[in-house]
Write an enzyme that holds these catalytic residues in place. Sequence first.
Site, mmCIF file in Angstrom:
data_model
loop_
_atom_site.group_PDB
_atom_site.id
_atom_site.type_symbol
_atom_site.label_atom_id
_atom_site.label_comp_id
_atom_site.label_asym_id
_atom_site.label_seq_id
_atom_site.Cartn_x
_atom_site.Cartn_y
_atom_site.Cartn_z
ATOM 1 N N LYS A 69 -18.864 83.312 42.071
ATOM 2 C CA LYS A 69 -18.458 84.646 42.485
ATOM 3 C C LYS A 69 -17.228 85.117 41.730
ATOM 4 O O LYS A 69 -17.213 86.214 41.179
ATOM 5 C CB LYS A 69 -18.174 84.659 43.995
ATOM 6 C CG LYS A 69 -19.397 84.779 44.865
ATOM 7 C CD LYS A 69 -20.136 83.513 45.057
ATOM 8 C CE LYS A 69 -21.390 83.715 45.898
ATOM 9 N NZ LYS A 69 -22.100 82.454 46.112
ATOM 10 N N ASP A 100 -15.270 73.541 51.753
ATOM 11 C CA ASP A 100 -16.105 74.320 50.833
ATOM 12 C C ASP A 100 -15.310 75.570 50.416
ATOM 13 O O ASP A 100 -14.911 76.374 51.267
ATOM 14 C CB ASP A 100 -17.423 74.698 51.519
ATOM 15 C CG ASP A 100 -18.445 75.215 50.522
ATOM 16 O OD1 ASP A 100 -18.151 75.235 49.312
ATOM 17 O OD2 ASP A 100 -19.545 75.624 50.952
ATOM 18 N N TRP A 102 -23.523 78.509 56.363
ATOM 19 C CA TRP A 102 -24.485 78.846 55.306
ATOM 20 C C TRP A 102 -25.735 77.978 55.524
ATOM 21 O O TRP A 102 -25.604 76.746 55.659
ATOM 22 C CB TRP A 102 -23.838 78.519 53.952
ATOM 23 C CG TRP A 102 -24.616 78.894 52.733
ATOM 24 C CD1 TRP A 102 -25.214 80.088 52.473
ATOM 25 C CD2 TRP A 102 -24.843 78.060 51.590
ATOM 26 N NE1 TRP A 102 -25.794 80.070 51.238
ATOM 27 C CE2 TRP A 102 -25.588 78.822 50.680
ATOM 28 C CE3 TRP A 102 -24.489 76.761 51.243
ATOM 29 C CZ2 TRP A 102 -25.996 78.325 49.442
ATOM 30 C CZ3 TRP A 102 -24.883 76.259 50.025
ATOM 31 C CH2 TRP A 102 -25.634 77.033 49.139
#
Length: 398
Positions: free
Chosen positions: A246, A211, A131
Amino acid sequence: MHFDAIGRVPGDPILGLMELYAQDANPNKFDLGVGVYKDAQGLTPIPHSVKLAEQRLVEQQTTKTYVSGHGDAAFGKLIGELVLGADSPLLRDRRAGVTQTPGGTGALRLSADFIAHSLPGRGVWLSDPTWPIHETIFAKAGLKVSHYPYVGSDNRLDVAAMLATLAKVPEGDVVLLHACCHNPTGFDLSQDDWHQVLKIVRERHLLPLIDFAYQGFGDGLEQDAWAVRLFAAELPEVLITSSCSKNFGLYRDRVGALIVCAADAEKLLDVRSQLAFIARNLWSTPPDHGAAVVATILGDAELKKLWSEEVEAMRVRIAQLRSGLVEALQPHGLAERFAHIGVQRGMFSYTGLNAEQVKQLRDKHSVYMVNTGRANVAGIDATRLALLAEAIADVSRL
Ligand code: LMR
């Protein structure tokens, strides 16, 4: 003037796409850029469980005074259980502690500053690719950022190359791993691969920073936590960044957590004192609303059941969109070339399309994805799969 010497930096590679997409007048446009889930109507819905919890909060919440530097204790307890497992010995032995943060990004920022302040001299190793904000968060904290290979030039997971590089990482350095639903590629490690990574991490005394932004979007809420729980059980010290953006659909409410696993309860208190100090200087105390929603849901058996079903429905829909796209590419003779889309997990697919093809997709077909060829599969409109496949087929000839 004071600001004369200030130049302009390019817009964010992911969030910038939201604006470009909004400005596009084509009714047949596709938003496959930023990682947000969309339902069959093209909306990013507020889950029913969240709405119900919010109603309850409006009626029952009695104050808006500050929460503590580590956030709401109920939220911390419940996120700890969601991530590490309800019966985790680490939680029982007070070896793991949760610090509530503004989103998963806040947790990453807090861990970056913690490493810079409390573990000076440690480098941070990121997957190549990762990312893009991982790159800048750790660099901005003054840390040396290096990379281990993850995906080969054939756009396939290259575990051998990953392990070979990890085996040479200087002792003590931090290795950032994606728990599941790797962003941007969608390629996840198998359980065997995780065991091999664990072996190297242990042998070289590396500090894993895992993560965990997509719990529930890969293989299921419990299944996706497998690697996190393995590392937490096998190693004395682990950092975990968790996000509720999310899986709770709470993107703009900014809910996340940094979970620290330490060798014993006393050491955990030392580390947490540092985290509270750093957080105080970053954002003082975390925002409450989203975390209170999460705590309300996870603390109520009925709401939790409803929420788990809603996460599962999102997960299943994404999996169907993946296989649907591969099928739609079949008439173009491209099903094999893009078969990896069906294998990858979570919202993202590293399609293998290059920057020029991505540009053509945007300019000619109003299909928006990140320049690296990352598509947010969760943004696909299932009723227009054939149109999307046609557009991909068109640029694939380039
Ligand atoms: C993404 O990668 O698109 C998401 O994680 C959203 C973001 O903040 O970039």
